[in-house]
Design a protein around this motif. Structure first.
Motif: not given
Length: 224
Positions: A199-211
Motif C-alpha cells: 500500500p505505501a508504494y501504491l500511495e507513493l505512485v499515486q502522489r507522484l502521478g498527481a504531482l
C-alpha cells in the motif's frame, strides 16, 4: 576538507562498539568499525573527507536488508556505497556505510533478444560489458571510471558519459530497480503501468502521478 562526525541520535558515534557487535551477531557479512577502515571509507574521489560510523559489507541481499533494519531501529543514517569514484562527495558521510561492491556484484540474467540484463548493484561497468560482449551487447552509459564504477552507484548518481547525447543517461537505460526502503521493504520502481506493490508504494505512485498532472504544463514549458 575534513569534518568531525558528531554523535548520532541515540548516542551512536564513529566506531560504536555496541552497534558493531549487534551487526556482527545478526548479519552475514563483514563489519568494519576499526579506525583504519573508517579512515579508508571517509574519502572518495572528491575533495571531501567525513568519517563514517562504520562499514558493513553484506554477502547477501538479506544481509543488506538486516543491516538496514538494524540501522533504522538504532536511528542511524545509512549510506550505500559502490566504488567511491564520485567526484562530488556522494559516498562519504557520518553514517553506516553499506558497501555492495565486494559480494553483491553479479550479472544475474541476460536476455539478448530483448537487450536486457539484470544485475546486482555492485557489478562494475567494465565487468558487465565483458560479460555482455559475447551476446553482441554493451551498456552504453560509458563513464570515464568504467573500470571502477558500479551500476548501483551509477544509477544513484544518474551517470552519463561521453555518449550520453546519443544514448542518454542512466535514467534512460534502466527499466526498473528493486530497492530496499528505509523500513526494509523491497519495492520495485519501474514503469508506471506496473502498479503492483504494498500500500505505501501504491500511495507513493499515486502522489507522484498527481504531482505530474498538476505540474505537467510547467514541465513542458521549461524542460529541458
Amino acid at each position: 576538507m575534513n569534518a568531525p562526525s558528531p554523535a548520532r541520535p541515540g548516542g551512536t558515534h564513529p566506531g560504536d562498539t555496541a552497534l558493531a557487535a549487534r551487526l556482527r551477531r545478526e548479519i552475514d557479512g563483514e563489519v568494519l568499525f576499526d579506525a583504519a577502515s573508517r579512515g579508508r571509507y571517509s574519502t572518495d574521489a572528491s575533495i571531501y573527507q567525513i568519517e563514517p560510523l562504520g562499514v558493513v559489507i553484506p554477502r547477501t541481499e538479506e544481509a543488506a536488508r538486516t543491516a538496514l533494519a538494524i540501522a533504522m531501529g538504532e536511528r542511524v543514517p545509512v549510506l550505500p556505497r559502490g566504488a567511491g569514484s564520485s567526484q562530488c562527495g556522494q559516498t562519504v558521510g557520518a553514517a553506516l556505510v553499506i558497501d555492495d561492491s565486494k559480494y553483491l556484484n553479479r550479472l544475474l540474467e541476460v536476455d539478448a533478444a530483448e537487450r536486457r540484463a539484470v544485475v546486482q548493484p555492485g557489478v562494475v561497468l567494465d565487468a558487465l560489458n565483458a560479460q555482455l560482449r559475447p551476446h553482441g551487447l554493451w551498456f552504453p552509459v560509458d563513464v570515464s571510471t568504467s573500470a571502477q564504477a558500479t551500476l548501483g552507484g551509477m544509477a544513484g548518481n544518474n551517470s552519463c558519459g561521453s555518449r550520453s547525447i546519443a544514448y542518454g543517461n542512466m535514467v534512460h537505460n534502466v527499466l526498473a530497480i528493486d530497492a530496499l526502503t528505509a523500513a526494509g521493504e523491497r519495492w520495485r520502481f519501474g514503469p508506471l503501468h506496473e502498479r503492483a506493490g504494498p500500500p505505501a508504494y501504491l500511495e507513493l505512485v499515486q502522489r507522484l502521478g498527481a504531482l505530474y498532472e498538476r505540474e505537467k504544463a510547467e514541465i513542458a514549458a521549461r524542460f529541458p
